[in-house]
Enzyme design. Sequence first.
Site, mmCIF file in Angstrom:
data_model
loop_
_atom_site.group_PDB
_atom_site.id
_atom_site.type_symbol
_atom_site.label_atom_id
_atom_site.label_comp_id
_atom_site.label_asym_id
_atom_site.label_seq_id
_atom_site.Cartn_x
_atom_site.Cartn_y
_atom_site.Cartn_z
ATOM 1 N N TYR A 21 17.350 44.537 -28.635
ATOM 2 C CA TYR A 21 17.251 43.448 -29.623
ATOM 3 C C TYR A 21 15.902 43.473 -30.336
ATOM 4 O O TYR A 21 15.265 42.437 -30.505
ATOM 5 C CB TYR A 21 17.464 42.083 -28.930
ATOM 6 C CG TYR A 21 18.926 41.690 -28.883
ATOM 7 C CD1 TYR A 21 19.485 40.929 -29.898
ATOM 8 C CD2 TYR A 21 19.744 42.100 -27.849
ATOM 9 C CE1 TYR A 21 20.829 40.580 -29.878
ATOM 10 C CE2 TYR A 21 21.090 41.765 -27.822
ATOM 11 C CZ TYR A 21 21.629 41.004 -28.842
ATOM 12 O OH TYR A 21 22.949 40.660 -28.818
ATOM 13 N N TYR A 149 28.934 33.412 -27.257
ATOM 14 C CA TYR A 149 28.282 34.696 -26.968
ATOM 15 C C TYR A 149 28.699 35.104 -25.560
ATOM 16 O O TYR A 149 28.504 34.341 -24.608
ATOM 17 C CB TYR A 149 26.746 34.590 -27.046
ATOM 18 C CG TYR A 149 26.099 35.914 -26.713
ATOM 19 C CD1 TYR A 149 25.933 36.889 -27.693
ATOM 20 C CD2 TYR A 149 25.703 36.208 -25.412
ATOM 21 C CE1 TYR A 149 25.389 38.127 -27.370
ATOM 22 C CE2 TYR A 149 25.161 37.436 -25.090
ATOM 23 C CZ TYR A 149 25.002 38.392 -26.079
ATOM 24 O OH TYR A 149 24.471 39.616 -25.773
ATOM 25 N N ASP A 245 32.733 31.480 -18.578
ATOM 26 C CA ASP A 245 31.597 32.403 -18.615
ATOM 27 C C ASP A 245 30.343 31.600 -18.250
ATOM 28 O O ASP A 245 29.750 30.943 -19.091
ATOM 29 C CB ASP A 245 31.477 33.021 -20.014
ATOM 30 C CG ASP A 245 30.249 33.916 -20.140
ATOM 31 O OD1 ASP A 245 29.453 33.978 -19.190
ATOM 32 O OD2 ASP A 245 30.091 34.550 -21.208
ATOM 33 N N LYS A 274 22.989 37.090 -14.371
ATOM 34 C CA LYS A 274 21.656 36.553 -14.664
ATOM 35 C C LYS A 274 20.922 36.034 -13.422
ATOM 36 O O LYS A 274 20.292 36.806 -12.728
ATOM 37 C CB LYS A 274 21.744 35.498 -15.766
ATOM 38 C CG LYS A 274 22.047 36.145 -17.138
ATOM 39 C CD LYS A 274 21.592 35.280 -18.276
ATOM 40 C CE LYS A 274 21.947 35.891 -19.633
ATOM 41 N NZ LYS A 274 20.948 36.812 -20.139
HETATM 42 C C1 LIG Z 1 27.118 33.260 -21.654
HETATM 43 C C2 LIG Z 1 26.723 34.692 -21.593
HETATM 44 N N1 LIG Z 1 27.639 35.616 -21.277
HETATM 45 C C3 LIG Z 1 27.343 36.921 -21.185
HETATM 46 C C4 LIG Z 1 26.061 37.376 -21.435
HETATM 47 C C5 LIG Z 1 25.761 38.839 -21.345
HETATM 48 O O1 LIG Z 1 24.962 39.093 -20.248
HETATM 49 P P1 LIG Z 1 24.137 40.452 -20.146
HETATM 50 O O2 LIG Z 1 23.060 40.362 -21.172
HETATM 51 O O3 LIG Z 1 23.589 40.428 -18.757
HETATM 52 O O4 LIG Z 1 25.077 41.574 -20.390
HETATM 53 C C6 LIG Z 1 25.071 36.455 -21.764
HETATM 54 C C7 LIG Z 1 23.720 36.918 -22.063
HETATM 55 O O5 LIG Z 1 22.903 36.244 -22.607
HETATM 56 C C8 LIG Z 1 25.406 35.079 -21.864
HETATM 57 O O6 LIG Z 1 24.500 34.154 -22.193
#
Ligand SMILES: Cc1ncc(COP(=O)(O)O)c(C=O)c1O
Length: 432
Positions: A21, A149, A245, A274
């Site tokens: 990014y 996202y 998610d 995370k």
């Molecule tokens: C809600 C959500 N799902 C999926 C992801 C993707 O995670 P990663 O960056 O570990 O692939 C993120 C990343 O910010 C997220 O905030």
Amino acid sequence: MNGPTSQSWVEDDRRHVWHPYTQMQTAPPPLPIERAEGVYLYTTDGRLIVDGISSWWVNIHGHNHPRLNRALAAQAEKMAQVIFAGLTHAPGARLAAELVARAPGDLPRVFYSDDGSTAVEVALKMAYQSWRNRGESGRTLFVAFDDAYHGDTFATMAAGGTPAFHAQFSDLFFTVLRARTEASAARGTESPPLGEILERHGERVAAVIVEPMLQAAGGMLVQTPAFLREVREETRRHGIPLIADEVLTGFGRTGRLFACEHGPIAPDLLCLSKALTGGYLPLAATLASEEIYRTFLSPDRGRTLFHGHSFTGNALACAVARESLALFEESDCLGRIARLGAIFRERLAALASHRRVTTTRAFGGMAALELAPASTGGYFDDVGPRVAAELLARGLLVRPLGNLLYVLPPYVLTDAEAHWMFDAIAEVVAAL
Ligand SMILES: Cc1ncc(COP(=O)(O)O)c(C=O)c1O
């Protein structure tokens, strides 16, 4: 390390590393970090920087935590990594049981992967193949929300609703129907409500995916529990699996262990990553209902979930995740998050009336303020990089989403550090 050695690795970085990014032509050089402890990052030139974004939202207990270090070292003495197909190990099995015991609703089956994107990718594949395994191969649509996202792999980009990140790839996406949220409805989106979509297309939908309560990358947009409950009711009414998610929201960020608890709702699939390892190692888990899991059971090996990664169920990561979970519960993280939230709300209230601040919001361990655009508005607005540079000069690391400035620190941030952070923000905003 100062001096020639650090100089040489910084030069190696400049010559060879392509950062995530990052517009490599215009971004300022990356900060060379030598070590990190608690909420502090130490640069090679002796600067102390507060990690205001938990190192991309992963770190909750602080850096270099003695208990996480010990758990990692102890597991490393035994075994770092073995293949997880055909083999198993205690950290992977125990962690699965511990996650299941705490997950919202009844999600007894745990599939490991490596990061948030893969956790979501796995959930989408599970939902899709689950229908096929039941003989319903016409369910080729997914429903996701405005401003969503879900990650940067192809399937998760398709599910995402943040064109600034992924529009470049949209010709290659599979079909995802887009539903409105409370926030997008308020700004006049053309996306229909979820109920309307399911009424029309429900029989072709494989799953609905939602970020419960907080859409983070889409702009730190907070939802109400009523919205979450409505999503669950609509999906249940149409017999469609709901994927939660919780890659960002999991492990306390919204003030509960899992954001689904705010509804409360019970999803059919749950994505975690995370903060799962306290921010130490890449690890993700997709938790599934028994009903979905059972659709994969068959004498026919063709019905297997053909998904796996080299490092699936990494033993080091699982051991650290277990310790992080224990630490979460023993150190009253939820109490700490509530306290931080109170400070965030108080300090945001004082900033809200500033002429360059358009709105503020705080939720759990997150505080955000929208700044008046300096150029294009949205993700590419110039005010973000400017404010980030000013705050960095004062020792605070942030990564605004365009004109949205937010903090999302490790939970171990003290009251005094929280106030210091907002003093710095107030100073920078006042000078805009
Ligand atoms: C809600 C959500 N799902 C999926 C992801 C993707 O995670 P990663 O960056 O570990 O692939 C993120 C990343 O910010 C997220 O905030």
